[in-house]
Scaffold this motif. Structure first.
Motif, PDB file in Angstrom:
ATOM      1  N   VAL A 165       0.839  -1.197   0.000  1.00  0.00           N
ATOM      2  CA  VAL A 165       0.000   0.000   0.000  1.00  0.00           C
ATOM      3  C   VAL A 165       0.872   1.245   0.000  1.00  0.00           C
ATOM      4  O   VAL A 165       2.041   1.213   0.415  1.00  0.00           O
ATOM      5  N   CYS A 166       0.280   2.349  -0.461  1.00  0.00           N
ATOM      6  CA  CYS A 166       0.919   3.658  -0.393  1.00  0.00           C
ATOM      7  C   CYS A 166       0.222   4.467   0.697  1.00  0.00           C
ATOM      8  O   CYS A 166      -1.008   4.585   0.690  1.00  0.00           O
ATOM      9  N   ASN A 167       0.997   4.992   1.605  1.00  0.00           N
ATOM     10  CA  ASN A 167       0.464   5.862   2.654  1.00  0.00           C
ATOM     11  C   ASN A 167       0.238   7.251   2.060  1.00  0.00           C
ATOM     12  O   ASN A 167       1.198   7.943   1.697  1.00  0.00           O
ATOM     13  N   LEU A 168      -1.012   7.646   1.946  1.00  0.00           N
ATOM     14  CA  LEU A 168      -1.343   8.913   1.287  1.00  0.00           C
ATOM     15  C   LEU A 168      -1.271  10.108   2.225  1.00  0.00           C
ATOM     16  O   LEU A 168      -1.523  11.236   1.806  1.00  0.00           O
ATOM     17  N   GLN A 169      -0.915   9.881   3.473  1.00  0.00           N
ATOM     18  CA  GLN A 169      -0.872  10.984   4.443  1.00  0.00           C
ATOM     19  C   GLN A 169       0.487  11.677   4.477  1.00  0.00           C
ATOM     20  O   GLN A 169       0.683  12.593   5.280  1.00  0.00           O
ATOM     21  N   LYS A 170       1.395  11.235   3.604  1.00  0.00           N
ATOM     22  CA  LYS A 170       2.739  11.816   3.603  1.00  0.00           C
ATOM     23  C   LYS A 170       2.869  13.019   2.685  1.00  0.00           C
ATOM     24  O   LYS A 170       3.949  13.607   2.586  1.00  0.00           O
ATOM     25  N   GLY A 171       1.785  13.369   1.980  1.00  0.00           N
ATOM     26  CA  GLY A 171       1.819  14.570   1.144  1.00  0.00           C
ATOM     27  C   GLY A 171       2.287  14.314  -0.261  1.00  0.00           C
ATOM     28  O   GLY A 171       1.529  13.856  -1.117  1.00  0.00           O
ATOM     29  N   ASP A 172       3.554  14.599  -0.528  1.00  0.00           N
ATOM     30  CA  ASP A 172       4.128  14.467  -1.872  1.00  0.00           C
ATOM     31  C   ASP A 172       4.479  13.003  -2.123  1.00  0.00           C
ATOM     32  O   ASP A 172       5.476  12.488  -1.620  1.00  0.00           O
ATOM     33  N   ILE A 173       3.662  12.328  -2.924  1.00  0.00           N
ATOM     34  CA  ILE A 173       3.843  10.892  -3.151  1.00  0.00           C
ATOM     35  C   ILE A 173       5.153  10.622  -3.889  1.00  0.00           C
ATOM     36  O   ILE A 173       5.916   9.720  -3.508  1.00  0.00           O
ATOM     37  N   LEU A 174       5.439  11.370  -4.917  1.00  0.00           N
ATOM     38  CA  LEU A 174       6.651  11.145  -5.712  1.00  0.00           C
ATOM     39  C   LEU A 174       7.904  11.308  -4.860  1.00  0.00           C
ATOM     40  O   LEU A 174       8.853  10.525  -4.978  1.00  0.00           O
ATOM     41  N   ASP A 313      -4.282   1.216  -2.020  1.00  0.00           N
ATOM     42  CA  ASP A 313      -4.038  -0.212  -1.837  1.00  0.00           C
ATOM     43  C   ASP A 313      -3.813  -0.860  -3.201  1.00  0.00           C
ATOM     44  O   ASP A 313      -4.683  -0.825  -4.076  1.00  0.00           O
ATOM     45  N   LEU A 314      -2.637  -1.473  -3.384  1.00  0.00           N
ATOM     46  CA  LEU A 314      -2.305  -2.128  -4.651  1.00  0.00           C
ATOM     47  C   LEU A 314      -2.778  -3.577  -4.688  1.00  0.00           C
ATOM     48  O   LEU A 314      -2.534  -4.285  -5.669  1.00  0.00           O
ATOM     49  N   LEU A 315      -3.439  -4.007  -3.627  1.00  0.00           N
ATOM     50  CA  LEU A 315      -4.012  -5.352  -3.497  1.00  0.00           C
ATOM     51  C   LEU A 315      -2.929  -6.436  -3.591  1.00  0.00           C
ATOM     52  O   LEU A 315      -1.746  -6.157  -3.698  1.00  0.00           O
ATOM     53  N   ALA A 316      -3.362  -7.692  -3.510  1.00  0.00           N
ATOM     54  CA  ALA A 316      -2.419  -8.794  -3.317  1.00  0.00           C
ATOM     55  C   ALA A 316      -1.539  -9.039  -4.537  1.00  0.00           C
ATOM     56  O   ALA A 316      -1.974  -8.907  -5.680  1.00  0.00           O
ATOM     57  N   GLY A 317      -0.293  -9.408  -4.272  1.00  0.00           N
ATOM     58  CA  GLY A 317       0.625  -9.747  -5.353  1.00  0.00           C
ATOM     59  C   GLY A 317       2.016  -9.194  -5.112  1.00  0.00           C
ATOM     60  O   GLY A 317       2.184  -8.199  -4.395  1.00  0.00           O
ATOM     61  N   GLU A 318       3.002  -9.854  -5.732  1.00  0.00           N
ATOM     62  CA  GLU A 318       4.397  -9.470  -5.529  1.00  0.00           C
ATOM     63  C   GLU A 318       5.016  -8.828  -6.768  1.00  0.00           C
ATOM     64  O   GLU A 318       6.226  -8.861  -6.943  1.00  0.00           O
ATOM     65  N   ALA A 319       4.187  -8.236  -7.620  1.00  0.00           N
ATOM     66  CA  ALA A 319       4.719  -7.565  -8.809  1.00  0.00           C
ATOM     67  C   ALA A 319       5.726  -6.494  -8.401  1.00  0.00           C
ATOM     68  O   ALA A 319       5.581  -5.841  -7.358  1.00  0.00           O
ATOM     69  N   ASP A 320       6.728  -6.304  -9.240  1.00  0.00           N
ATOM     70  CA  ASP A 320       7.811  -5.375  -8.921  1.00  0.00           C
ATOM     71  C   ASP A 320       7.300  -3.970  -8.656  1.00  0.00           C
ATOM     72  O   ASP A 320       7.757  -3.293  -7.735  1.00  0.00           O
ATOM     73  N   TYR A 321       6.337  -3.516  -9.463  1.00  0.00           N
ATOM     74  CA  TYR A 321       5.870  -2.137  -9.293  1.00  0.00           C
ATOM     75  C   TYR A 321       5.220  -1.939  -7.927  1.00  0.00           C
ATOM     76  O   TYR A 321       5.317  -0.846  -7.339  1.00  0.00           O
ATOM     77  N   LYS A 322       4.573  -2.972  -7.399  1.00  0.00           N
ATOM     78  CA  LYS A 322       3.944  -2.857  -6.091  1.00  0.00           C
ATOM     79  C   LYS A 322       5.000  -2.698  -4.998  1.00  0.00           C
ATOM     80  O   LYS A 322       4.854  -1.880  -4.082  1.00  0.00           O
ATOM     81  N   LYS A 323       6.065  -3.482  -5.099  1.00  0.00           N
ATOM     82  CA  LYS A 323       7.135  -3.397  -4.111  1.00  0.00           C
ATOM     83  C   LYS A 323       7.826  -2.037  -4.150  1.00  0.00           C
ATOM     84  O   LYS A 323       8.230  -1.508  -3.111  1.00  0.00           O
ATOM     85  N   ARG A 324       7.954  -1.465  -5.349  1.00  0.00           N
ATOM     86  CA  ARG A 324       8.689  -0.200  -5.489  1.00  0.00           C
ATOM     87  C   ARG A 324       7.826   1.012  -5.126  1.00  0.00           C
ATOM     88  O   ARG A 324       8.355   2.047  -4.718  1.00  0.00           O
ATOM     89  N   LEU A 325       6.518   0.869  -5.271  1.00  0.00           N
ATOM     90  CA  LEU A 325       5.639   1.997  -4.980  1.00  0.00           C
ATOM     91  C   LEU A 325       5.142   2.013  -3.541  1.00  0.00           C
ATOM     92  O   LEU A 325       4.873   3.077  -2.982  1.00  0.00           O
ATOM     93  N   GLY A 326       4.984   0.827  -2.945  1.00  0.00           N
ATOM     94  CA  GLY A 326       4.338   0.765  -1.639  1.00  0.00           C
ATOM     95  C   GLY A 326       5.157   0.061  -0.583  1.00  0.00           C
ATOM     96  O   GLY A 326       6.309  -0.326  -0.799  1.00  0.00           O
ATOM     97  N   VAL A 327       4.542  -0.102   0.574  1.00  0.00           N
ATOM     98  CA  VAL A 327       5.131  -0.846   1.680  1.00  0.00           C
ATOM     99  C   VAL A 327       4.191  -2.003   2.019  1.00  0.00           C
ATOM    100  O   VAL A 327       2.976  -1.902   1.842  1.00  0.00           O
TER     101      VAL A 327
END
Length: 352
Positions: A165-174, A313-327
């Motif tokens: 998932v990406c925590n959206l409370q941190k402000g600047d996502i990039l 929420d990027l939902l279930a899965g171990e795709a590379d983009y999910k690991k790089r975008l979220g925690v």
């Protein structure tokens, strides 16, 4: 003391009414447990599906609800007779892919409510070869394991999938991403902007433009996956049509354009403080510096953060983009409980 009952799910209207009432009492209202999801799933179940409901009561108050299907042997003699929790056992129907799979449980239910319900399923279906529980929450997978051990039955983990998932409370996502990924996305933005300004919009299920953008999603997804496109499954399409009718505001299509050209469409569920990315379609090109997927997800996460949502929420899965975008937030586990039947022994021998 909790009284658990299992019976054929003949009166779907009454079941859904009870489900909606219990859902309103729950503290954790997950979208995959919502009345809209359950209604869309039940309405699409095969006509000959052997559906059952499980109900837990205490002092006349409803504490727990669940549903499962008893799948007939396929082929008739050698096939396994299986119980599928909140699924049908038919791949074409189960492509809707429920996640965070669990019972619906009242917040004031006794601590062992979930375990008692799983054990009741096992005891009632003593003639089954196997019981299948896919994409279960940690609490549910723990209950399945505990009941299998208590009943001295074998259980196997089919797979474990992390949820990022990406925590959206941190402000600047990039700015919260790694330096290398920031560079990758910024470069893609510059290249796309040579074609025209980047723009985004969210189209909800109740808006007139939804069908138009949906066709773009299907086309982009199909151009990548061809015959493996999930949108070739008419049963899945019908499910999402019913879901849209039941909960139009929760279904979002997030479209990204470079100039007049659509380069990405994300199909999201917006529920409470969380947005879940369920499916996507991207315009892939020969220039690998263009990364429509990373770009679309970052722009979507920023859009939803600005709108006040807390989790992407990027939902279930171990795709590379999910690991790089979220925690990693949690793990969803698929398990099967197996009885020591000759059919299971034969199948296991054939797999060796």
């Amino acid at each position: 003391m909790l009284e658990t009952a299992i019976r054929p799910l003949d009166d779907r209207s009454a079941f859904l009414s009870g489900w909606a009432a219990l859902y309103e009492r729950c503290d954790s209202q997950k979208f995959f447990n919502s009345p809209a999801w359950m209604s869309a799933w039940l309405s699409g179940a095969p006509d000959d599906a052997a559906l059952y409901m499980i109900e837990g009561m205490r002092g006349g108050a409803l504490m727990l609800l669940g549903a499962f299907t008893v799948r007939r042997r396929q082929p008739p003699l050698l096939g396994l007779r299986e119980v599928w929790f909140r699924e049908t056992g038919s791949a074409a129907h189960d492509d809707v892919y429920v996640e965070y799979n669990d019972f619906l449980i009242a917040p004031d239910a006794p601590g062992e409510t979930r375990n008692g319900a799983v054990c009741a399923m096992l005891d009632t279906n003593s003639g089954m070869d196997a019981c299948v529980f896919r994409n279960t929450t940690p609490d549910m997978s723990h209950a399945v394991r505990a009941c299998a051990i208590e009943r001295r039955l074998a259980h196997r983990v089919l797979n474990e999938q992390p949820v990022f998932v990406c925590n959206l409370q941190k402000g600047d996502i990039l700015a919260g991403l790694s330096k290398s990924l920031q560079t990758k996305i910024k470069r893609a933005m510059r290249l796309y902007e040579e074609r025209g300004p980047l723009s985004v919009r969210t189209v909800a299920g109740g808006e007139s433009e939804f069908e138009h953008v949906w066709r773009k999603l299907v086309a982009l997804h199909g151009s990548r996956w061809g015959a493996q496109s999930v949108f070739d499954n008419q049963r899945l399409l019908s499910f999402h049509e019913r879901l849209r009718e039941s909960s139009p505001g929760a279904l979002h299509l997030f479209e990204v354009k470079a100039g007049d050209e659509t380069i990405a469409v994300l199909y999201n569920f917006a529920h409470g403080e969380r947005v879940m990315n369920y499916q996507s379609g991207f315009m892939y090109e020969s220039d690998n510096r263009l990364t429509p997927g990373f770009l679309a997800h970052v722009m979507a996460a920023q859009h939803y953060a600005d709108a006040g949502y807390k989790i992407y929420d990027l939902l279930a899965g171990e795709a590379d983009y999910k690991k790089r975008l979220g925690v990693r937030e949690t793990v969803l586990t698929s398990l099967v409980i197996e009885r020591p039947t000759w059919r299971n022994h034969l199948r296991n021998m054939m797999k060796r």
